[in-house]
Design an enzyme around this catalytic site. Structure first.
Site, mmCIF file in Angstrom:
data_model
loop_
_atom_site.group_PDB
_atom_site.id
_atom_site.type_symbol
_atom_site.label_atom_id
_atom_site.label_comp_id
_atom_site.label_asym_id
_atom_site.label_seq_id
_atom_site.Cartn_x
_atom_site.Cartn_y
_atom_site.Cartn_z
ATOM 1 N N ARG A 121 -7.552 112.424 7.237
ATOM 2 C CA ARG A 121 -7.412 113.637 8.055
ATOM 3 C C ARG A 121 -6.435 114.615 7.397
ATOM 4 N NH1 ARG A 121 -5.568 113.156 14.251
ATOM 5 N NH2 ARG A 121 -3.570 112.716 13.247
ATOM 6 N N ARG A 172 -0.396 131.700 -3.831
ATOM 7 C CA ARG A 172 -0.574 131.508 -5.284
ATOM 8 C C ARG A 172 0.762 131.445 -6.016
ATOM 9 N NH1 ARG A 172 -4.618 136.416 -6.241
ATOM 10 N NH2 ARG A 172 -2.871 137.302 -5.091
ATOM 11 N N LYS A 190 -4.147 119.976 11.351
ATOM 12 C CA LYS A 190 -2.808 119.511 11.741
ATOM 13 C C LYS A 190 -1.801 120.165 10.801
ATOM 14 C CE LYS A 190 -0.648 115.230 13.289
ATOM 15 N NZ LYS A 190 -0.181 115.724 14.576
ATOM 16 N N GLU A 219 -6.229 120.099 25.428
ATOM 17 C CA GLU A 219 -5.408 118.904 25.173
ATOM 18 C C GLU A 219 -3.990 119.177 25.640
ATOM 19 O OE1 GLU A 219 -5.185 118.263 20.874
ATOM 20 O OE2 GLU A 219 -4.937 120.400 20.541
HETATM 21 N N1 PXG Z 1 -3.388 116.774 19.696
HETATM 22 C C1 PXG Z 1 -2.379 117.383 19.043
HETATM 23 C C2 PXG Z 1 -2.227 118.852 19.117
HETATM 24 C C3 PXG Z 1 -1.478 116.612 18.309
HETATM 25 O O1 PXG Z 1 -0.476 117.219 17.660
HETATM 26 C C4 PXG Z 1 -2.701 114.616 18.971
HETATM 27 C C5 PXG Z 1 -3.561 115.446 19.666
HETATM 28 C C6 PXG Z 1 -2.955 113.147 18.927
HETATM 29 O O2 PXG Z 1 -3.496 112.774 17.675
HETATM 30 P P1 PXG Z 1 -3.327 111.316 17.092
HETATM 31 O O3 PXG Z 1 -4.074 111.349 15.837
HETATM 32 O O4 PXG Z 1 -1.847 111.101 16.870
HETATM 33 O O5 PXG Z 1 -3.888 110.370 18.075
HETATM 34 C C7 PXG Z 1 -1.622 115.204 18.285
HETATM 35 C C8 PXG Z 1 -0.665 114.338 17.568
HETATM 36 C C9 PXG Z 1 4.290 112.923 17.582
HETATM 37 C C10 PXG Z 1 3.607 114.112 17.228
HETATM 38 O O6 PXG Z 1 5.517 112.855 17.424
HETATM 39 C C11 PXG Z 1 2.266 114.037 17.176
HETATM 40 C C12 PXG Z 1 1.593 115.111 16.853
HETATM 41 C C13 PXG Z 1 2.270 116.279 16.590
HETATM 42 C C14 PXG Z 1 3.622 116.343 16.648
HETATM 43 C C15 PXG Z 1 4.327 115.251 16.971
HETATM 44 O O7 PXG Z 1 3.557 112.042 17.997
HETATM 45 N N2 PXG Z 1 0.239 115.069 16.750
#
Ligand code: PXG
Length: 299
Positions: free
Chosen positions: A57, A110, A157, A190
């Site tokens: 990812r 760049r 992400k 979400e």
């Molecule tokens: N949605 C968003 C916007 C996220 O940032 C998830 C869903 C869950 O994805 P995963 O792959 O982790 O099941 C995330 C997770 C943390 C943290 O500390 C996690 C995220 C971003 C910032 C902090 O868990 N991403």
């Protein structure tokens, strides 16, 4: 006898630095513009959970922002495992960051010749609190909408999390634990850093990726668990009213893990927390999370 508390070791571009000495340039565009990508990954009993899926990812996020990561997927996996090993962390949270690298004060990517790769391994309690899995969390529906898919979509992400931070601030100001964000059409997308599921008549519903969500690794695992234990799953648009009147709602994320939702904008969700289906999924997740078949064994 004095005890020496050893600082975590942070990987930066192939070298390890003590946490207090782990620094990157103020001219890095990751810092100046949020120009970079990241992953949050957990280690359960020495197994880096879904490591390959997280790294893949990361490379997809990088591709979407035209950032060439200067190492192969296999080398990235090895570097993460090595960082977990040097820290001796059997249960930990990994933050893997790739920045655009050092450039000048203009936006032009760049000017940044080499991306930086940073791997941090630390202990981390479930981010919405260890008690949340028993008592559930309180959410609001944020007035900040999820960035649309034609803009800084959360399918990527990236290091730009201001969209989520604005919603989180609104949740904090309202005395809630976290916020649900609607997409630009008004459907549920979400939470600020977690995906969302709702239960209706024994079926699990979750918004589609087209709602501008991050395709969560935990979300995919939960859908797989549900199908395995005979709970039907549907990815479809969910209205705010459907969410408020669901019999169960829960959040999923690497940091949050699986967290039941007790209340949304003052409306109590379901009869018990966690609800029966949420409980079954949490139990199965706990059973499989440290299985070496679901990750890469580091220790
Ligand atoms: N949605 C968003 C916007 C996220 O940032 C998830 C869903 C869950 O994805 P995963 O792959 O982790 O099941 C995330 C997770 C943390 C943290 O500390 C996690 C995220 C971003 C910032 C902090 O868990 N991403």
């Amino acid at each position: 006898m004095s005890t020496v508390v050893q600082e975590p070791l942070v990987y930066i571009d192939g070298e390890f630095y003590a946490k207090s000495a782990a620094k990157i340039s103020v001219f890095d565009h990751g810092f100046l513009y949020g120009d970079g990508v990241f992953e949050g990954i957990r280690v359960y009993d020495g197994v880096v959970f879904k490591l390959r899926e997280h790294v893949e990812r990361l490379y997809r996020s990088a591709k979407a922002i035209r950032l060439d990561i200067p190492m192969t997927v296999e080398d990235m996996i090895d570097s993460v495992v090595k960082t977990v090993r040097v820290n001796g962390s059997r249960d930990a949270y990994i933050r893997l960051v790739v920045t655009r690298g050092v450039g000048d004060l203009g936006l032009d990517p760049r000017k940044c010749s080499t991306p930086s790769v940073i791997i941090i391994v630390e202990r981390l309690e479930p981010i919405l609190g260890a008690k949340a899995r028993e008592s559930g969390v309180k959410l609001i529906i944020s007035s900040t909408r999820r960035d649309p898919v034609y803009a800084t979509s959360h399918e990527i992400k990236s290091l730009n999390y201001l969209n989520s931070i604005l919603a989180k601030l609104e949740a904090i100001a309202a005395g809630a634990d976290d916020a649900i964000m609607l997409d630009s059409r008004g459907f549920v997308s979400e939470a600020t850093a977690a995906n969302i599921f709702a239960v209706w008549d024994g079926t699990l519903f979750t918004p589609p990726v087209a709602a501008g969500i991050l395709p969560g690794i935990t979300r995919a695992v939960v859908m797989e668990i549900a199908r395995k234990i005979g709970i039907p799953v549907q990815e479809r648009d969910i209205t705010p009213t459907e969410l408020l009147t669901s019999s169960e709602v829960f959040l999923t994320g690497t940091g949050a893990e699986i967290v039941p939702v007790a209340m949304i904008s003052g409306v109590k969700i379901g009869k018990t927390v966690p609800g029966p289906i949420t409980k079954k999924i949490i139990d199965e997740f706990d059973r499989i999370k440290s299985d070496p078949a679901n990750g890469v064994k580091a220790l």
